[in-house]
Enzyme design. Structure first.
Site, PDB file in Angstrom:
ATOM      1  N   ASP A 154      -9.422  -6.658   2.462  1.00 53.51           N
ATOM      2  CA  ASP A 154      -8.100  -7.121   2.021  1.00 53.51           C
ATOM      3  C   ASP A 154      -7.864  -8.575   2.410  1.00 53.51           C
ATOM      4  O   ASP A 154      -6.889  -9.186   1.957  1.00 53.51           O
ATOM      5  CB  ASP A 154      -6.989  -6.255   2.638  1.00 53.51           C
ATOM      6  CG  ASP A 154      -6.907  -4.886   1.991  1.00 53.51           C
ATOM      7  OD1 ASP A 154      -7.332  -4.776   0.834  1.00 53.51           O
ATOM      8  OD2 ASP A 154      -6.440  -3.936   2.639  1.00 53.51           O
ATOM      9  N   ASP A 179      -4.829  -3.402   4.967  1.00 45.45           N
ATOM     10  CA  ASP A 179      -5.344  -2.915   6.237  1.00 45.45           C
ATOM     11  C   ASP A 179      -6.854  -3.051   6.346  1.00 45.45           C
ATOM     12  O   ASP A 179      -7.395  -3.162   7.428  1.00 45.45           O
ATOM     13  CB  ASP A 179      -4.902  -1.465   6.489  1.00 45.45           C
ATOM     14  CG  ASP A 179      -5.108  -0.574   5.264  1.00 45.45           C
ATOM     15  OD1 ASP A 179      -5.864  -0.979   4.364  1.00 45.45           O
ATOM     16  OD2 ASP A 179      -4.517   0.522   5.211  1.00 45.45           O
ATOM     17  N   ASP A 237       0.861  -1.187   0.000  1.00 43.25           N
ATOM     18  CA  ASP A 237       0.000   0.000   0.000  1.00 43.25           C
ATOM     19  C   ASP A 237       0.889   1.225   0.000  1.00 43.25           C
ATOM     20  O   ASP A 237       2.059   1.131   0.364  1.00 43.25           O
ATOM     21  CB  ASP A 237      -0.814   0.055   1.297  1.00 43.25           C
ATOM     22  CG  ASP A 237      -1.901  -0.988   1.344  1.00 43.25           C
ATOM     23  OD1 ASP A 237      -2.210  -1.541   0.291  1.00 43.25           O
ATOM     24  OD2 ASP A 237      -2.427  -1.229   2.439  1.00 43.25           O
TER      25      ASP A 237
HETATM   26  P1  ATP Z   1      -3.489   2.825   0.046  1.00 43.97           P
HETATM   27  O1  ATP Z   1      -3.520   2.891   1.521  1.00 43.97           O
HETATM   28  O2  ATP Z   1      -3.887   1.502  -0.506  1.00 43.97           O
HETATM   29  O3  ATP Z   1      -2.283   3.418  -0.554  1.00 43.97           O
HETATM   30  P2  ATP Z   1      -5.269   4.937  -0.003  1.00 43.97           P
HETATM   31  O4  ATP Z   1      -5.403   4.887   1.447  1.00 43.97           O
HETATM   32  O5  ATP Z   1      -4.537   6.080  -0.592  1.00 43.97           O
HETATM   33  O6  ATP Z   1      -4.638   3.659  -0.546  1.00 43.97           O
HETATM   34  P3  ATP Z   1      -8.083   4.904  -0.089  1.00 43.97           P
HETATM   35  O7  ATP Z   1      -8.074   5.164   1.360  1.00 43.97           O
HETATM   36  O8  ATP Z   1      -8.839   3.749  -0.627  1.00 43.97           O
HETATM   37  O9  ATP Z   1      -6.659   4.779  -0.681  1.00 43.97           O
HETATM   38  O10 ATP Z   1      -8.572   6.222  -0.781  1.00 43.97           O
HETATM   39  C1  ATP Z   1      -8.889   6.287  -2.148  1.00 43.97           C
HETATM   40  C2  ATP Z   1      -9.323   7.707  -2.476  1.00 43.97           C
HETATM   41  O11 ATP Z   1     -10.497   8.018  -1.734  1.00 43.97           O
HETATM   42  C3  ATP Z   1      -8.286   8.746  -2.102  1.00 43.97           C
HETATM   43  O12 ATP Z   1      -7.438   9.027  -3.164  1.00 43.97           O
HETATM   44  C4  ATP Z   1      -9.138   9.953  -1.742  1.00 43.97           C
HETATM   45  O13 ATP Z   1      -9.387  10.721  -2.901  1.00 43.97           O
HETATM   46  C5  ATP Z   1     -10.451   9.352  -1.280  1.00 43.97           C
HETATM   47  N1  ATP Z   1     -10.543   9.350   0.185  1.00 43.97           N
HETATM   48  C6  ATP Z   1      -9.637   8.880   1.057  1.00 43.97           C
HETATM   49  N2  ATP Z   1     -10.053   9.018   2.312  1.00 43.97           N
HETATM   50  C7  ATP Z   1     -11.273   9.600   2.265  1.00 43.97           C
HETATM   51  C8  ATP Z   1     -12.242   9.997   3.236  1.00 43.97           C
HETATM   52  N3  ATP Z   1     -12.038   9.841   4.526  1.00 43.97           N
HETATM   53  N4  ATP Z   1     -13.385  10.555   2.795  1.00 43.97           N
HETATM   54  C9  ATP Z   1     -13.601  10.714   1.491  1.00 43.97           C
HETATM   55  N5  ATP Z   1     -12.740  10.364   0.541  1.00 43.97           N
HETATM   56  C10 ATP Z   1     -11.580   9.811   0.893  1.00 43.97           C
END
Ligand code: ATP
Length: 922
Positions: free
Chosen positions: A660, A656, A350
């Protein structure tokens, strides 16, 4: 202040009136949430700390009884459940029957020593693993005295208010007080594998466990949604506690390698026993030796040739590896992972929090027709707003569009900012926390704002959905606010909103803005809203959010790479391990961060939608080339693992989220995040990272390679001493000459060598080039051609040494048989000690200051063994048992010289080895 009456003078346990929160009820599901709260004299603000403390003293910790350790006597008995020990006991009994009392006594003494050593070593290994398991205790998000806090689940008491979200393991039995799209997997409790929808409304009192929708039960997993629950039962009074008092057994110390060794051991035992029988019959029939002597020779051969110390040493090497990994923040949940780690060729990781710090700071805010830059770092709410091209600070309160966007970002947000020990901390998701911090920098007060615009309903953020929606009261009507991934939100918007008037959405321009921000490595979120006067039901559903929204703007936040990740990635590349990023983030952001970290060779990024259009075969073609997979979901992770395995790769996969699980289980080593990770992910993983850091996976791989190396070294060391002894006895009997080593003496050598010298290699530090070799081929046998050659070669050297010293003392020096045997035994042990130094490096030369002297454990055991041999040679007590005789000092000089020659010959052999054996693995 307690509100229940206290008994003034209780006369017996039964008559003591119980406080209401102690009154047992099985019908919490049938009560209204308010009734349940009242019954436990609490509110949704939770208990006061001192009250929680009192209840804890009364109820005890929220623990299920752990599966007990194997009692010591069971562990001791298990040592005798070993074919070799049984053979030895049979031999001792037979010796007794034949009135060979000293032999019988010595054999039994040796049996006892071997069993005791196995017993203590296994005990230590079990303890090491158990103490690591304790590092994985469950935590719970509680509300106490109106404040959120993360506490150990053990401290929960009836009356506590607990917040749960998707991926959490429910820490106690909860009566739901609020629930938003909550679904729980109750398989652990009811066996039902389909997740159950949960609700707040009471259900009939006679509902069976599976139909108690208003409850969430300890041990089950939240697969979707969020909820607030009232703790109604803890520890053994929970449903799962009543069903079974045992939580999880101590994991058996069994791994594929140990099983392989066990199996090989049994085959070896059979071969050696046949050889022993053949030898005994040959001796009796051809040479006319007495049967009793041949019986003892056969026993001696069996005892000498079987490497009985090996399983215990391998177990110790594995346990040491597990401990070392825990010291480097990699907690092993399943022992076989220690072995598998050494052959990992790809790490799917990730991005957020693993490669980066997960310390988001808003850097840029993009409104429909202007952009702001925000200064400041981390979560400290100190920073200013300015335009990108002029650094002078601006007053953000003068821009209503900016304030509107910031207000929306606080309302559609569950994070809170707090200061603890001079450190600013975020309670909740750091992405949301960054928005709270930006809003405070602009002079807004999140708690006041949230009080003025209460929330009716929530669509929680899920990685698959990529947005979050909330419904609020704003200026007398209802407003829906949505925040999420900008590409997703643009599909849901019909226009943009500004105080100067709403306008139509120009998707192309907005995509350019998104691209520009992501190329700077910023995580981008969009905010949108719509008034929903038409919405009668204040319960939000996805359909309400997914169209007709008005875009407010974009927020770009920076999450710096972790300091040690760049170095860890470089190490991976030199070790032939490919790091691959799989992220939910935007392709541009992912690529920019990957470049900063330095592991990307290719410009190509695949997104989730690209993968959706590919067949499994196409994906298998890409998986070896593409290093960044963006906008991907847990299903994509699973497909990528399968694609890589189809190409013959061995992979670690980080995760996480609750979804997953399948990818973590399917990966060769599933790695869950200790801090950000859900309990569901931890359950599915082989390894948990205490610090969520990618660099810790690389440290664990290094340890894994070291453990495997040390096991190979131990085998390469122990087998020749065993084979050498066995051959010495066999050759002597078959040739009809005097035994150079008596069976009893062989027993002594075996014990001394196996439990002292052999153990030293388990403590060897990793070799300098351990992370410059290619990963080990998982299908390569432990005893490959090289190892077999080495075993045979050194066995022959040892046999030669033994016969040479024996013959020299008896024939040329005119010594007695006993003296010659004493010399032969000491030759065997000292030769093995020399070979121990050779074995520190299987293929590299040990002829250097570092190679010769850098291992304290090797020299310690050599000194120990020398001391034992001196005692064995000179003390009358041991002479009486083993038939040894005091050696003149000059003989020691010859033995030492011969051992050094043996050492040098093996070193010479290393230089003559073909290159292919120098680097193991493909
Ligand atoms: P990884 O941990 O796998 O690298 P990530 O944590 O960046 O991935 P996600 O958490 O799935 O990925 O988030 C995907 C997208 O959703 C982000 O790029 C962001 O634009 C949006 N996002 C993340 N957190 C939030 C939230 N709390 N509320 C709304 N949108 C969110």
């Amino acid at each position: 202040m307690r509100r229940w009456p206290r008994a003034s003078a209780p006369t017996s346990r039964d008559t003591k009136p119980k406080p209401p929160w102690q009154a047992p009820t099985d019908k919490w599901h049938a009560l209204d949430a308010e009734q349940a709260l009242a019954r436990l004299t609490t509110t949704t603000s939770g208990l006061a700390e001192d009250e929680a403390g009192r209840r804890l003293a009364c109820h005890g910790p929220n623990l299920l009884q752990r599966a007990a350790f194997r009692p010591w006597w069971q562990r001791l008995l298990a040592q005798f459940n070993n074919i070799l020990i049984l053979i030895l006991i049979a031999a001792a009994l037979a010796s007794l029957g034949m009135r060979h009392y000293p032999d019988a006594g010595a054999i039994l003494a040796v049996v006892l020593v071997i069993a005791l050593i196995g017993f203590f070593q296994e005990g230590k290994a079990e303890q090491a693993i158990e103490s690591i398991r304790n590092m994985l205790t469950l935590r719970a998000n509680v509300v106490r005295g109106g404040q959120r806090a993360l506490i150990s689940a053990e401290a929960l008491v009836p009356g506590d208010i607990v917040m749960v979200e998707s991926g959490d393991r429910i820490p106690a039995d909860l009566r739901l007080v609020q629930a938003s799209q909550l679904r729980a997997d109750e398989a652990a409790l009811t066996g039902e594998s389909v997740p159950v929808d949960k609700q707040v409304a009471p259900v009939p009192g006679d509902a069976v466990l599976a139909d108690r929708y208003s409850m969430a039960f300890a041990g089950t997993i939240v697969v979707q949604g969020t909820a607030l629950g009232l703790v109604v039962a803890t520890g053994r009074t929970t449903q799962i506690g009543r069903i079974s008092e045992m939580l999880r057994g101590v994991e058996k110390l069994r791994t594929p390698l140990l099983r392989q060794l066990d199996h090989a051991g049994r085959v070896l035992a059979a071969v050696i026993l046949s050889a022993a029988v053949f030898m005994a019959l040959f001796g009796i029939m051809v040479h006319g030796y007495p049967a009793s002597e041949m019986f003892m020779a056969a026993v001696g051969l069996a005892v000498a040739a079987i490497p009985e110390g090996l399983p215990a040493i391998v177990t110790i090497a594995l346990a040491l590896g597990v401990q070392a990994m825990a010291g480097k923040n990699a907690i092993i949940r399943r022992l076989p992972a220690v072995e598998t780690l050494g052959s990992i060729s790809t790490i799917f990781t990730d991005k957020t929090g693993t490669l980066t710090r997960n310390e988001m700071t808003v850097r840029t805010i993009r409104l429909p027709n202007r952009e702001y830059a925000v200064t400041g770092t981390g979560f400290a709410p100190e920073g200013r707003f300015h335009t990108p091209d002029a650094p002078e600070p601006l007053d953000p309160t003068r821009d209503s569009d900016l304030l509107n966007l910031l207000k929306a970002s606080i309302l559609c947000n569950d994070a809170e900012l707090a200061k603890a020990q001079e450190q600013w901390q975020i309670h909740g998701d750091p992405t949301e926390g960054a928005m709270v911090v930006a809003a405070i920098k602009a002079g807004l007060d999140p708690p006041t704002l949230r009080r003025h615009h209460p929330r009716f309903s929530t669509i929680p953020f899920e990685s698959e959905r990529r947005y979050m929606g909330t419904l609020h009261a704003v200026d007398g009507h209802r407003r829906l606010i949505v925040k999420g991934a900008p590409d997703r939100l643009l599909e849901m918007c019909i226009g943009f909103r500004s105080v100067d008037g709403d306008g139509p959405l120009n998707a192309e321009t907005w995509h350019e803005h998104i691209q520009a921000l992501s190329e700077q490595g910023l995580r981008v979120l969009a905010l949108a809203e719509r008034d929903v006067a038409d919405l009668d039901d204040p319960q939000l559903e996805e359909g309400h959010a997914e169209n007709g929204l008005m875009l407010l703007g974009l927020v770009g936040m920076y999450d710096p790479p972790r300091d040690d990740v760049v170095e860890a990635v470089a190490q991976c590349l030199s070790a032939g391990i490919r790091p691959v990023m799989i992220t939910g983030d935007h392709a541009g952001t992912a690529l920019a961060i990957a470049r900063q970290i330095g592991f990307v060779h290719t410009r190509r990024v695949l997104t989730g939608s690209d993968m959706d259009c590919m067949s499994d075969a196409d994906l298998a073609n890409c998986v070896m080339e593409v290093d960044v997979f963006a906008r991907s979901t847990p299903e994509h992770k699973l497909r990528l693992v399968e694609a890589l395995q189809a190409c013959g790769g061995v992979c670690a996969m980080t995760g996480d989220g609750v979804n997953d699980g399948p990818a973590l289980k399917r990966a060769d080593v599933g790695v869950a995040m200790g801090i950000q990770g859900t309990d569901a992910a931890k359950d599915a993983a082989e390894m948990v990272l205490a610090d969520d850091n990618f660099a810790s996976i690389v440290s664990a791989i290094r340890e894994g390679r070291k453990v495997y190396d040390n096991i190979r070294k131990t085998i390469a060391f122990l087998l020749p001493t065993n084979v050498g002894q066995g051959l010495s006895i066999m050759v002597a009997v078959l040739a009809g000459i005097t035994l150079p080593v008596t069976p009893l003496q062989a027993l002594w050598v075996n014990m001394v060598v196996a439990v002292t010298l052999g153990l030293a290699l388990a403590f060897e530090p990793p070799e300098a080039d351990i992370m410059r070799r290619r990963p080990r081929d998982p299908s390569a046998p432990l005893l490959d051609g090289f190892m077999l050659w080495r075993v045979v070669f050194v066995s022959l050297l040892l046999v030669t040494g033994v016969f040479a010293i024996f013959t020299w003392i008896m024939v040329y020096e005119g010594g007695s048989e006993a003296l010659a045997r004493t010399g032969a035994v000491n030759m065997l042990v000292m030769g093995s000690a020399g070979y121990l130094i050779n074995s520190r490096f299987l293929t590299r030369s040990a002829l250097s200051l570092q190679g010769l002297f850098s291992s304290a454990s090797v020299w310690l055991t050599i000194f120990l063994v020398t001391g034992l041999q001196v005692a064995w040679t000179y003390t009358p007590f041991l002479q009486g048992i083993f038939g040894s005789e005091g050696l003149p000092l000059s003989y020691w000089g010859v033995i030492l010289g011969a051992s050094i020659v043996l050492f040098l010959i093996v070193e010479l052999e290393k230089t003559l080895l073909p290159d292919s054996t120098v680097e193991p693995g493909p």
